[in-house]
Motif scaffolding. Structure first.
Motif, mmCIF file in Angstrom:
data_model
loop_
_atom_site.group_PDB
_atom_site.id
_atom_site.type_symbol
_atom_site.label_atom_id
_atom_site.label_comp_id
_atom_site.label_asym_id
_atom_site.label_seq_id
_atom_site.Cartn_x
_atom_site.Cartn_y
_atom_site.Cartn_z
ATOM 1 N N UNK A 197 0.986 -1.075 -0.107
ATOM 2 C CA UNK A 197 -0.051 -0.004 0.161
ATOM 3 C C UNK A 197 0.989 1.104 0.025
ATOM 4 N N UNK A 198 0.808 2.083 -0.952
ATOM 5 C CA UNK A 198 1.382 3.214 -1.036
ATOM 6 C C UNK A 198 0.779 4.739 -0.868
ATOM 7 N N UNK A 199 1.510 5.209 -0.376
ATOM 8 C CA UNK A 199 0.600 6.722 0.311
ATOM 9 C C UNK A 199 0.629 7.678 -0.883
ATOM 10 N N UNK A 200 -0.390 8.683 -0.750
ATOM 11 C CA UNK A 200 -0.594 9.680 -1.785
ATOM 12 C C UNK A 200 -0.200 10.962 -0.945
ATOM 13 N N UNK A 201 0.750 11.872 -1.510
ATOM 14 C CA UNK A 201 1.075 13.075 -0.930
ATOM 15 C C UNK A 201 0.801 14.333 -2.090
ATOM 16 N N UNK A 202 0.029 15.272 -1.496
ATOM 17 C CA UNK A 202 -0.349 16.394 -2.211
ATOM 18 C C UNK A 202 -0.979 15.865 -3.901
ATOM 19 N N UNK A 203 -1.532 14.773 -3.681
ATOM 20 C CA UNK A 203 -2.357 14.294 -4.985
ATOM 21 C C UNK A 203 -1.402 13.419 -5.519
ATOM 22 N N UNK A 204 -0.146 13.252 -5.558
ATOM 23 C CA UNK A 204 0.849 12.532 -6.076
ATOM 24 C C UNK A 204 1.057 11.058 -5.486
ATOM 25 N N UNK A 205 0.852 9.964 -6.162
ATOM 26 C CA UNK A 205 1.116 8.742 -5.609
ATOM 27 C C UNK A 205 2.737 8.542 -5.360
ATOM 28 N N UNK A 206 3.040 8.089 -4.257
ATOM 29 C CA UNK A 206 4.313 7.890 -3.691
ATOM 30 C C UNK A 206 4.550 6.299 -3.973
ATOM 31 N N UNK A 207 5.221 6.073 -5.229
ATOM 32 C CA UNK A 207 5.236 4.520 -5.614
ATOM 33 C C UNK A 207 6.759 4.234 -5.354
ATOM 34 N N UNK A 208 7.124 4.223 -4.029
ATOM 35 C CA UNK A 208 8.555 3.802 -3.739
ATOM 36 C C UNK A 208 8.325 2.717 -2.761
ATOM 37 N N UNK A 209 8.857 1.354 -2.844
ATOM 38 C CA UNK A 209 8.716 0.508 -1.924
ATOM 39 C C UNK A 209 9.135 0.748 -0.629
ATOM 40 N N UNK A 210 10.298 1.648 -0.160
ATOM 41 C CA UNK A 210 10.494 2.033 1.078
ATOM 42 C C UNK A 210 9.388 2.797 1.657
ATOM 43 N N UNK A 211 8.467 3.548 1.004
ATOM 44 C CA UNK A 211 7.391 4.207 1.490
ATOM 45 C C UNK A 211 5.984 3.401 1.794
ATOM 46 N N UNK A 212 6.239 2.167 1.095
ATOM 47 C CA UNK A 212 4.943 1.233 1.345
ATOM 48 C C UNK A 212 4.937 0.431 2.395
ATOM 49 N N UNK A 213 3.500 -0.052 2.739
ATOM 50 C CA UNK A 213 3.528 -1.157 3.834
ATOM 51 C C UNK A 213 2.464 -2.309 3.322
ATOM 52 N N UNK A 214 2.864 -3.348 3.634
ATOM 53 C CA UNK A 214 2.381 -4.457 3.203
ATOM 54 C C UNK A 214 1.011 -4.602 4.002
ATOM 55 N N UNK A 215 -0.230 -4.789 3.499
ATOM 56 C CA UNK A 215 -1.496 -5.157 4.383
ATOM 57 C C UNK A 215 -1.290 -6.632 4.826
ATOM 58 N N UNK A 216 -2.031 -6.858 5.833
ATOM 59 C CA UNK A 216 -2.016 -8.409 6.176
ATOM 60 C C UNK A 216 -3.249 -8.879 5.319
ATOM 61 N N UNK A 217 -3.228 -10.216 5.093
ATOM 62 C CA UNK A 217 -4.151 -10.756 4.004
ATOM 63 C C UNK A 217 -5.643 -10.481 4.229
ATOM 64 N N UNK A 218 -6.089 -10.305 5.492
ATOM 65 C CA UNK A 218 -7.493 -10.010 5.635
ATOM 66 C C UNK A 218 -7.846 -8.641 5.285
ATOM 67 N N UNK A 219 -6.780 -7.691 5.626
ATOM 68 C CA UNK A 219 -7.001 -6.276 5.111
ATOM 69 C C UNK A 219 -7.071 -6.112 3.582
ATOM 70 N N UNK A 220 -6.176 -6.833 2.994
ATOM 71 C CA UNK A 220 -6.151 -6.913 1.657
ATOM 72 C C UNK A 220 -7.476 -7.324 0.861
ATOM 73 N N UNK A 221 -7.924 -8.355 1.398
ATOM 74 C CA UNK A 221 -9.267 -8.854 0.857
ATOM 75 C C UNK A 221 -10.411 -7.819 1.032
ATOM 76 N N UNK A 222 -10.242 -7.110 2.102
ATOM 77 C CA UNK A 222 -11.258 -6.104 2.364
ATOM 78 C C UNK A 222 -11.089 -4.999 1.396
#
Ligand SMILES: [Zn+2]
Length: 71
Positions: free
Chosen positions: A36-61
């Motif tokens: 899951x990647x953050x959005x800052x000032x309407x710009x997607x921050x597509x950086x692995x270092x900035x992302x967090x992996x959801x747990x499987x249940x949160x991903x399904x939701x």
């Protein structure tokens, strides 16, 4: 707002799966990845270092929310 056209060309930098906007974050659709990647000032921050992996249940939701919006 982030345009749908931009979302269409974005892909997860980790697993290269398509992504979608979920709330105020960009969610990877890769089931093994689930990042899951953050959005800052309407710009997607597509950086692995900035992302967090959801747990499987949160991903399904998140995927369920996406389907609800489309139908
Ligand atoms: Zn991914």
């Amino acid at each position: 707002m982030i345009s749908p056209d931009l979302l269409d060309i974005l892909a997860c930098p980790d697993c290269h799966a398509p992504v979608f906007l979920d709330g105020d974050s960009i969610q990877c659709t890769g089931r093994e990845c689930r990042r899951r990647y953050p959005v800052r000032d309407d710009i997607p921050v597509m950086l692995i270092d900035e992302s967090k992996a959801l747990d499987p249940q949160a991903f399904d939701e998140a995927l369920a929310r996406r389907k609800e919006k489309k139908s």
